[in-house]
Scaffold this motif. Structure first.
Motif, PDB file in Angstrom:
ATOM      1  N   LEU A 267       0.821  -1.208   0.000  1.00  0.00           N
ATOM      2  CA  LEU A 267       0.000   0.000   0.000  1.00  0.00           C
ATOM      3  C   LEU A 267       0.861   1.267   0.000  1.00  0.00           C
ATOM      4  CD1 LEU A 267      -2.782  -1.066   2.500  1.00  0.00           C
ATOM      5  CD2 LEU A 267      -3.119  -0.451   0.100  1.00  0.00           C
TER       6      LEU A 267
ATOM      7  N   LYS B 168       1.871   2.146  -3.410  1.00  0.00           N
ATOM      8  CA  LYS B 168       0.791   2.476  -4.339  1.00  0.00           C
ATOM      9  C   LYS B 168       0.008   3.738  -3.970  1.00  0.00           C
ATOM     10  CE  LYS B 168      -0.065  -2.267  -5.766  1.00  0.00           C
ATOM     11  NZ  LYS B 168      -1.047  -3.349  -5.812  1.00  0.00           N
ATOM     12  N   THR B 169       0.129   4.188  -2.737  1.00  0.00           N
ATOM     13  CA  THR B 169      -0.687   5.321  -2.303  1.00  0.00           C
ATOM     14  C   THR B 169       0.197   6.457  -1.821  1.00  0.00           C
ATOM     15  OG1 THR B 169      -0.861   4.599  -0.009  1.00  0.00           O
ATOM     16  CG2 THR B 169      -2.533   3.770  -1.523  1.00  0.00           C
ATOM     17  N   ARG B 170      -0.428   7.595  -1.662  1.00  0.00           N
ATOM     18  CA  ARG B 170       0.296   8.757  -1.136  1.00  0.00           C
ATOM     19  C   ARG B 170       0.155   8.855   0.377  1.00  0.00           C
ATOM     20  NH1 ARG B 170      -0.128  13.501  -5.564  1.00  0.00           N
ATOM     21  NH2 ARG B 170       0.207  12.145  -7.348  1.00  0.00           N
ATOM     22  N   THR B 171      -0.584   7.932   0.956  1.00  0.00           N
ATOM     23  CA  THR B 171      -0.739   7.915   2.405  1.00  0.00           C
ATOM     24  C   THR B 171       0.605   7.574   3.025  1.00  0.00           C
ATOM     25  OG1 THR B 171      -3.021   7.205   2.202  1.00  0.00           O
ATOM     26  CG2 THR B 171      -1.962   6.824   4.316  1.00  0.00           C
TER      27      THR B 171
END
Length: 97
Positions: A39, A42-45
């Motif tokens: 994750l 894949k994410t900007r979190t």
């Protein structure tokens, strides 16, 4: 016997308490770690808390989908069993010997 097992998830050392094989706890932690790292790529979190929540949602989704699949499979087995029993009963009725 309950014992404390140290694992590492996403760079954080965590103490788990439970019974069973230590390798199993490491396997669980490795799975969660892999989900969080996937994750993170894949994410900007960026916060570990948000990644942990997203990983928990994804893992729960996997669990729910697997449970639905299992329930569907059990229902299908029950249906097929019923059809087979009815076929056998009809055969026995038409061919008593």
């Amino acid at each position: 016997m309950t014992r404390t097992i140290e694992v590492e998830i996403f760079g954080h050392r965590i103490s788990l308490q439970g019974e069973g094989d230590e390798a199993y706890f490491h396997e669980l932690a490795g799975y969660v770690d892999a989900q969080m790292r996937n994750l993170a790529q894949k994410t900007r979190t960026s916060t570990p808390t948000k990644l942990a929540i997203l990983a928990a949602i994804n893992i729960t989704d996997q669990l729910f989908r697997q449970e639905r699949h299992r329930q569907f499979g059990e229902a299908e087995i029950e249906r097929r069993t019923q059809v087979l029993l009815e076929t056998i009963e009809k055969h026995l009725e038409t061919n008593p010997n």
